[in-house]
Design an enzyme around this catalytic site. Structure first.
Site, mmCIF file in Angstrom:
data_model
loop_
_atom_site.group_PDB
_atom_site.id
_atom_site.type_symbol
_atom_site.label_atom_id
_atom_site.label_comp_id
_atom_site.label_asym_id
_atom_site.label_seq_id
_atom_site.Cartn_x
_atom_site.Cartn_y
_atom_site.Cartn_z
ATOM 1 C CD1 TRP A 1 44.282 29.545 30.487
ATOM 2 C CD2 TRP A 1 46.225 28.656 31.116
ATOM 3 N NE1 TRP A 1 44.673 28.675 29.513
ATOM 4 C CE2 TRP A 1 45.869 28.107 29.874
ATOM 5 C CE3 TRP A 1 47.414 28.239 31.716
ATOM 6 C CZ2 TRP A 1 46.648 27.163 29.213
ATOM 7 C CZ3 TRP A 1 48.185 27.307 31.055
ATOM 8 C CH2 TRP A 1 47.804 26.768 29.825
ATOM 9 C CG HIS B 1 42.887 30.557 37.299
ATOM 10 N ND1 HIS B 1 42.112 31.682 37.230
ATOM 11 C CD2 HIS B 1 43.057 30.325 38.618
ATOM 12 C CE1 HIS B 1 41.821 32.118 38.438
ATOM 13 N NE2 HIS B 1 42.407 31.310 39.305
ATOM 14 C CD GLN C 1 33.538 37.475 38.679
ATOM 15 O OE1 GLN C 1 34.618 37.638 39.260
ATOM 16 N NE2 GLN C 1 33.421 37.481 37.367
ATOM 17 C CD GLU D 1 42.492 35.022 40.638
ATOM 18 O OE1 GLU D 1 41.806 34.056 41.054
ATOM 19 O OE2 GLU D 1 42.073 35.875 39.837
ATOM 20 C CE1 TYR E 1 39.173 35.902 41.764
ATOM 21 C CE2 TYR E 1 37.524 36.892 43.190
ATOM 22 C CZ TYR E 1 37.931 35.852 42.375
ATOM 23 O OH TYR E 1 37.111 34.769 42.164
ATOM 24 N N PRO F 1 49.884 36.961 35.438
ATOM 25 C CG PRO F 1 50.256 35.207 33.962
ATOM 26 C CD PRO F 1 49.156 35.895 34.714
ATOM 27 N N PRO F 2 52.116 39.540 34.723
ATOM 28 C CG PRO F 2 53.463 40.693 36.208
ATOM 29 C CD PRO F 2 53.074 39.303 35.802
ATOM 30 C CE LYS F 3 48.228 41.892 29.084
ATOM 31 N NZ LYS F 3 47.746 40.754 28.299
ATOM 32 C CG ASP G 1 23.974 31.405 36.640
ATOM 33 O OD1 ASP G 1 23.650 31.412 35.444
ATOM 34 O OD2 ASP G 1 24.346 32.406 37.257
#
Length: 594
Positions: free
Chosen positions: A53, A81, A190, A21, A290, A24-26, A172
């Site tokens: 996303w 996502h 998760q 996964e 992740y 997007p970097p800032k 859940d």
């Protein structure tokens, strides 16, 4: 291009697989350097990759760009996502249309942030999605079986932070059944560190009387451990239980050597993979990493894991050049040279990642969760904590209460307590906040402290670390004008200042790079893991002001609090100051004693 489920079904029955996964970097430089990293990680031959996303579609354009690059140029099966809560329907429709146009056939349908104030609780024509199941149903209605849809699951139960006792997989379960019945093709969990909880969870699903989970792929989400600090931070944000044996292994090395933490983390993840594969009798054979856009730890796990070596990793021969994202989307694909960088700079991105206070050129620069702007607490809890401020003094009190430990969290904070180093400047921060300088980041000056120091230390053993004093705060326009005049008379302080309207001030050039932490270690060049420059400040400033609006949306638009928070958003400045005299530990705070 095959879907994720088709790719899984094409594998031999017992053959393990893995996926990555990315987010997007800032910064633009971070995005460009991510393209080089994606190329290398594609050579590790993941079965598929995910691209996150941001909440409210905050990273939708970059997410689509990166997903398209992965799919079109790197030939990777790509999953985009989509978060739906507080999301305008037009953004969802545009994303779905562009994904199909670019050949992307896999989606992970997520709820995203919970609805905020009362007026946002009821789905409207422009925001019809309340839960992930609404999004799954909508995609099926609009696109039939074109998209392969994944949904999220929580092996330890979903937690919103308000009541830990309600974190229960049985609570859940009805929602997961509903999402799956609505048309989900696979389940992705998760992140977790409690292997026992996942094995119990997987068994519960497989044996459920409905039979709905009997054959659906269940893919555990795993977080490679890069540093002890980021491990603790992410576990808190995710409400992931840390087993005693895992914590014990990491605590034995966390204060001495970041490289040892990484090595121990690799072994922890490798052991988790082995247990899950064996104890589920190979029913679970896929593992989702992740990566947080970091390369070394994930690659080390793949190298060390006997289970994942069974997948017979084939290094793919990819082009020596990678196209720009703009070229991919325009259809005019022209190869460009990969960004040149020193090996030391790239190594520091993975060796010493530390969230926003990192190198803005890093492909891992940005939110650690990759999901965009959030208050980090659910609306009910936020209202309980922050009340209904109506004047600047009310905001000052909240900040001071947080610094004094009377308040567990603020809209800009991601953890329940301050960093230990903050106690060295706590009196200065309290004074500043009482004066209307609302501090959102700070660090004291440090001159040559051993790298194994329990408070300031980082990096390999037998080294020395340094840092300049830094503070970042919101202030009113009139206070900023007075401060700006005072700054014009000093040379030792670098500053950036900006507001939500786009006004920007600095005494540095756009190309200046300001290292605020660095370390000298045996057999290494000097490492500078934390750099502040114009691009990173502007990226963070945009996010910081957006958080004021996230906070405002807890209240009715015409309420006193709602209007007050909007006024702050519109009229205040965010200011970042760095004092270069790191030998004089009180210099910055004395300067600010206005």
């Amino acid at each position: 291009m095959s879907t994720i489920v088709e790719k899984i079904q094409s594998l031999p029955p017992d053959l393990p697989f893995y996926s990555f996964e990315f987010f997007p970097p800032k910064t633009d430089s971070g995005v460009q350097n991510l393209t080089a990293r994606l190329k290398r990680m594609a050579e590790l031959n993941p079965l598929f990759v995910n691209v996150t996303w941001g909440a409210g579609g905050s990273t939708s354009s970059k997410s689509l760009d990166i997903a398209t690059l992965c799919h079109k140029q790197l030939g990777l099966t790509t999953c985009l996502h989509l978060t739906c809560t507080n999301m305008d329907k037009n953004i969802i429709d545009q994303a779905l249309a562009k994904a199909k146009q670019n050949g992307i056939r896999n989606l992970l349908a997520l709820r995203g942030d919970p609805p905020r104030g009362d007026e946002y609780q009821i789905p409207s024509e422009s925001q019809p999605f309340h839960y992930a199941v609404d999004l799954v149903k909508y995609i099926r209605q609009q696109y039939g079986d074109y998209f392969c849809i994944g949904v999220a699951a929580y092996p330890e139960g979903y937690a919103d932070g308000t009541n830990p006792e309600l974190q229960d997989i049985n609570i859940d379960l009805p929602y997961l059944i509903e999402k799956t019945a609505a048309g989900a093709d696979f389940i992705m969990t998760q992140l977790f560190f409690d292997t026992d909880s996942f094995i119990k969870f997987e068994k519960l699903l497989r044996q459920h009387e409905s039979g709905i989970f009997k054959t659906i792929p269940i893919i555990p989400g795993l977080l490679p451990i890069n540093t002890f600090q980021s491990f603790i931070r992410t576990a808190k944000l995710s409400h992931a239980h840390i087993p005693v044996d895992v914590m014990t292994k990491l605590e034995t090395v966390q204060s001495t050597d970041d490289e040892q933490v990484k090595q121990v983390g690799v072994q922890i993840l490798t052991d988790m993979i082995d247990r899950i594969y064996q104890e589920t009798s190979h029913r679970v054979r896929g593992f989702h990493f992740y990566t947080l856009n970091l390369e070394r730890a994930t690659a080390s796990i793949l190298e060390k894991s006997i289970i994942l070596k069974k997948s017979q990793i084939v290094r793919r021969a990819l082009p020596e050049t990678t196209p720009s994202i703009e070229a991919v989307l325009s259809g005019k694909v022209e190869d460009i040279k990969l960004n040149a960088k020193s090996e030391t700079a790239e190594a520091s991105w993975d060796d010493f990642p530390n969230g926003r206070w990192g190198d803005p050129r890093s492909p891992a620069y940005g939110e650690i969760d990759g999901y965009g702007i959030t208050l980090h607490v659910p609306p009910a809890k936020a209202l309980e904590l922050w009340g209904h401020p109506e004047k600047p003094e009310d905001i000052s009190k909240l900040f001071v209460d947080y610094i004094q430990g009377k308040l567990p969290v603020l809209p800009w904070s991601e953890q329940d307590d301050l960093n230990p180093e903050t106690r060295f400047i706590v009196d200065d921060l309290i004074r500043l906040n009482n004066d209307g300088f609302w501090t959102v980041a700070s660090q004291p000056a440090v001159n040559s402290v051993r790298s194994d120091d329990p408070i300031f230390g980082w990096g390999p053993r037998n080294g020395y670390v340094f840092q300049k004093s830094l503070v970042e705060f919101f202030i009113s326009t009139d206070k900023w004008l007075k401060l700006k005049q005072k700054l014009s008379n000093v040379d030792e302080i670098s500053y950036y200042a900006g507001n939500a309207k786009g006004d920007f001030f600095s005494n540095m050039t756009a190309s200046d790079m300001n290292a605020v932490t660095w370390g000298a270690f045996p057999n290494r060049e000097v490492v500078q893991p934390t750099i502040i420059e114009e691009q990173s400040f502007k990226a963070w400033s945009e996010e910081a002001f957006a958080i004021w609006q996230e906070w405002q949306q807890l209240y009715a638009k015409n309420s006193n609090t709602g209007q007050f928070l909007q006024k702050i958003h519109d009229s205040y400045f965010l200011v970042s100051l760095v004092h270069h005299d790191y030998v004089n530990t009180t210099a910055l705070w004395e300067f600010l004693h206005i």
